[in-house]
Design an enzyme around this catalytic site. Structure first.
Site, PDB file in Angstrom:
ATOM      1  N   ASP A  97      -6.386  -2.464 -22.093  1.00  0.00           N
ATOM      2  CA  ASP A  97      -6.068  -2.921 -20.735  1.00  0.00           C
ATOM      3  C   ASP A  97      -7.287  -3.524 -20.041  1.00  0.00           C
ATOM      4  O   ASP A  97      -7.210  -4.599 -19.441  1.00  0.00           O
ATOM      5  CB  ASP A  97      -5.521  -1.757 -19.892  1.00  0.00           C
ATOM      6  CG  ASP A  97      -4.317  -1.118 -20.532  1.00  0.00           C
ATOM      7  OD1 ASP A  97      -3.779  -1.699 -21.492  1.00  0.00           O
ATOM      8  OD2 ASP A  97      -3.916  -0.025 -20.086  1.00  0.00           O
ATOM      9  N   THR A 105      -1.896   1.137 -30.677  1.00  0.00           N
ATOM     10  CA  THR A 105      -2.756   0.875 -31.833  1.00  0.00           C
ATOM     11  C   THR A 105      -4.228   0.848 -31.414  1.00  0.00           C
ATOM     12  O   THR A 105      -5.108   0.939 -32.256  1.00  0.00           O
ATOM     13  CB  THR A 105      -2.424  -0.501 -32.455  1.00  0.00           C
ATOM     14  OG1 THR A 105      -2.379  -1.457 -31.392  1.00  0.00           O
ATOM     15  CG2 THR A 105      -1.088  -0.493 -33.162  1.00  0.00           C
ATOM     16  N   ASP A 106      -4.481   0.724 -30.091  1.00  0.00           N
ATOM     17  CA  ASP A 106      -5.868   0.440 -29.677  1.00  0.00           C
ATOM     18  C   ASP A 106      -6.785   1.649 -29.747  1.00  0.00           C
ATOM     19  O   ASP A 106      -8.000   1.498 -29.705  1.00  0.00           O
ATOM     20  CB  ASP A 106      -5.923  -0.223 -28.288  1.00  0.00           C
ATOM     21  CG  ASP A 106      -5.502   0.675 -27.145  1.00  0.00           C
ATOM     22  OD1 ASP A 106      -4.850   1.709 -27.388  1.00  0.00           O
ATOM     23  OD2 ASP A 106      -5.841   0.350 -25.986  1.00  0.00           O
ATOM     24  N   SER A 134      -4.479  -0.043 -12.648  1.00  0.00           N
ATOM     25  CA  SER A 134      -5.741   0.719 -12.620  1.00  0.00           C
ATOM     26  C   SER A 134      -6.839  -0.006 -13.403  1.00  0.00           C
ATOM     27  O   SER A 134      -7.977  -0.079 -12.929  1.00  0.00           O
ATOM     28  CB  SER A 134      -5.554   2.157 -13.093  1.00  0.00           C
ATOM     29  OG  SER A 134      -4.736   2.222 -14.216  1.00  0.00           O
ATOM     30  N   GLU A 190     -12.363   5.615 -17.015  1.00  0.00           N
ATOM     31  CA  GLU A 190     -10.982   6.132 -17.039  1.00  0.00           C
ATOM     32  C   GLU A 190     -10.899   7.377 -17.935  1.00  0.00           C
ATOM     33  O   GLU A 190     -10.253   8.359 -17.592  1.00  0.00           O
ATOM     34  CB  GLU A 190     -10.016   5.037 -17.526  1.00  0.00           C
ATOM     35  CG  GLU A 190      -8.591   5.511 -17.622  1.00  0.00           C
ATOM     36  CD  GLU A 190      -7.589   4.642 -16.880  1.00  0.00           C
ATOM     37  OE1 GLU A 190      -7.945   3.557 -16.398  1.00  0.00           O
ATOM     38  OE2 GLU A 190      -6.439   5.085 -16.791  1.00  0.00           O
ATOM     39  N   SER A 209      -1.029  -2.337 -15.778  1.00  0.00           N
ATOM     40  CA  SER A 209      -2.476  -2.094 -15.685  1.00  0.00           C
ATOM     41  C   SER A 209      -3.096  -2.369 -14.330  1.00  0.00           C
ATOM     42  O   SER A 209      -4.146  -3.009 -14.226  1.00  0.00           O
ATOM     43  CB  SER A 209      -3.238  -2.888 -16.749  1.00  0.00           C
ATOM     44  OG  SER A 209      -2.866  -2.442 -18.010  1.00  0.00           O
ATOM     45  N   SER A 240      -7.303   0.588   1.166  1.00  0.00           N
ATOM     46  CA  SER A 240      -6.292  -0.138   0.395  1.00  0.00           C
ATOM     47  C   SER A 240      -5.162  -0.600   1.305  1.00  0.00           C
ATOM     48  O   SER A 240      -4.570   0.205   2.032  1.00  0.00           O
ATOM     49  CB  SER A 240      -5.722   0.779  -0.691  1.00  0.00           C
ATOM     50  OG  SER A 240      -4.506   0.246  -1.168  1.00  0.00           O
ATOM     51  N   GLY A 271       3.095  -0.097 -15.208  1.00  0.00           N
ATOM     52  CA  GLY A 271       2.495  -0.151 -16.538  1.00  0.00           C
ATOM     53  C   GLY A 271       1.912  -1.521 -16.854  1.00  0.00           C
ATOM     54  O   GLY A 271       1.711  -1.867 -18.010  1.00  0.00           O
TER      55      GLY A 271
HETATM   56  C1  GLA Z   1      -1.889   2.225 -22.116  1.00  0.00           C
HETATM   57  C2  GLA Z   1      -3.370   2.411 -22.455  1.00  0.00           C
HETATM   58  C3  GLA Z   1      -3.816   1.411 -23.504  1.00  0.00           C
HETATM   59  C4  GLA Z   1      -2.879   1.409 -24.709  1.00  0.00           C
HETATM   60  C5  GLA Z   1      -1.416   1.341 -24.270  1.00  0.00           C
HETATM   61  C6  GLA Z   1      -0.468   1.514 -25.426  1.00  0.00           C
HETATM   62  O1  GLA Z   1      -1.691   0.993 -21.500  1.00  0.00           O
HETATM   63  O2  GLA Z   1      -4.161   2.281 -21.303  1.00  0.00           O
HETATM   64  O3  GLA Z   1      -5.140   1.682 -23.888  1.00  0.00           O
HETATM   65  O4  GLA Z   1      -3.102   2.527 -25.523  1.00  0.00           O
HETATM   66  O5  GLA Z   1      -1.103   2.307 -23.292  1.00  0.00           O
HETATM   67  O6  GLA Z   1      -0.580   0.467 -26.320  1.00  0.00           O
END
Ligand code: GLA
Length: 393
Positions: free
Chosen positions: A180, A40-41, A136, A168, A134, A72, A132
């Site tokens: 994120d 949705t973002d 990054s 990004e 986040s 790293s 997933g």
């Molecule tokens: C990834 C993207 C976010 C968002 C989600 C899905 O995490 O980086 O910006 O779009 O997918 O909600």
């Protein structure tokens, strides 16, 4: 909740690789989990993520010349990567993970915040790779936070998030939304962030899970958002918006109520496009409803909406896949599971579940066994805590 061991490792590694101890500082930025409001973002809708106590640690210190050096601990096979500040506009793909911090330096310069001298940086993360959650975005926010600290730039945490997203999108080629980076930069302990991505207005919502825990289950399926269909989903939503804008005055799909969408949806003659737009509209409304339910103390309704979110991501948005579906569908069968859904971009990565304390062990065991039986390799489970934003440690 800083992990002292992680901090020690970055500081010791810094000394070992770069031979310096004085004037070296340590930092942390969190990863995130999104409770509801997926895809949705970038549609001007709402999201409801929270920062985690796991994330990325760094040690960093300014140099006297224009060299940048990166190392790293997680990816030590790459060794030290060295580049001049004068060359960062023309870097090839070879820089691997360093494309994230370099992208942020590049994006700061685009905003007129240019580095006079270089710096050295060692990182070490405890977010599982490719999960997933986040990693990054946490690295981008961490870099922005370090640049502010070392060079004294006047930039807010919210700006650090926006610069991270810009880098990004424009340096690393993933057309992600703001969720994120925002969740990492603006995180608050024990709170989720109810963010309206249309105008970045937000409020913190305390997460008081009396007698329940947030459990993350990792599919362990390797995925990379940049290669995935993420950008394609976003383009399709943008096309749908352009078509809808001919009949209704909106800035984003998030501006539509369910009634308005149902009234106008037939202008979207491509059935696939209609499904994608439907998800964006319904998921946004679900997120608003979910936060209301949480505030009213109705955790069961929140859980039911998590399930609907997953079903919509599976059936309409088509970003789940058998691994995420198995984890969620097996979770729904377990007594004591309040809600469970995929979290993040999808195509692999993790589910997030709210599980009653007494059911956590059975949840991990039963979902784990059934996942292994069906998928052929193991899922990994973590009980997580909601942490704060970036900090100097
Ligand atoms: C990834 C993207 C976010 C968002 C989600 C899905 O995490 O980086 O910006 O779009 O997918 O909600």
């Amino acid at each position: 909740m800083i992990d002292e061991k992680m901090k020690q490792v970055v500081l010791e590694t810094f000394e070992k690789e770069f031979g310096k101890k004085e004037g070296v500082n340590a930092y942390f930025a969190p990863g995130r989990v999104n409770l509801i409001g997926e895809h949705t973002d970038y549609n001007g809708g709402h999201v409801f993520p929270c920062a985690l106590t796991i994330g990325t640690y760094a040690a960093a210190a300014k140099r006297e010349d224009r060299t940048l050096q990166f190392y790293s601990v997680n990816q030590d096979r790459f060794g030290v990567y060295k580049v001049s500040l004068d060359d960062i506009d023309n870097i090839s793909d070879k820089a691997g993970w360093t494309n994230y911090p370099i992208g942020v330096i590049w994006a700061f310069a685009k905003r007129g915040m240019k580095l006079d001298k270089g710096f050295d940086m060692v990182i070490n993360g405890n977010i599982p790779n490719g999960s997933g959650l986040s990693s990054s975005a946490s690295l981008e926010v961490l870099t922005g936070f370090i640049l502010r600290d070392i060079y004294g730039f006047e930039v807010s945490n919210q700006d650090i998030a926006l610069i991270g997203q810009y880098s990004e999108n424009n340096y690393n080629g993933c057309n992600c939304g703001i969720m994120d980076q925002f969740a990492s930069a603006m995180g608050k302990e024990d709170n989720a962030i109810f963010l309206d991505t249309a105008d970045l207005s937000f409020e913190y919502a305390p997460i008081k899970l009396d007698g329940a825990k947030i459990v993350i289950a990792n599919t362990n399926k390797k995925h990379k958002l940049t290669d995935s269909q993420y950008n394609a989903r976003r383009s399709m939503c943008e096309e749908a918006l352009a078509i809808l804008q001919k009949v209704v005055d909106i800035k984003g799909l998030g501006d539509l109520s369910i009634e308005e969408f149902e009234q106008h949806k037939n202008v979207l003659t491509d059935p696939d496009m209609q499904k994608k737009a439907k998800h964006a509209v319904y998921e946004n409304q679900r997120t608003i409803e979910a936060v209301k339910a949480l505030k009213a103390g109705d955790l069961n309704h929140f859980g039911e909406l998590m399930r609907q979110s997953h079903e919509s991501l599976r059936d309409d948005y088509d970003v789940t896949g058998i691994e995420l579906d198995t984890l969620a569908e097996e979770a729904w069968k377990i007594p004591g599971v309040i809600g469970s859904r995929m979290t993040g971009g999808g195509f692999g990565g993790c589910t997030v579940s709210i599980v009653k304390d007494e059911a956590v062990e059975n949840f991990k065991k039963t979902v784990g066994e059934n996942y292994l039986k069906k998928i052929g390799y193991e899922a990994t489970f973590y009980t997580v805590e909601i942490g704060g934003g970036p900090e100097k440690i």
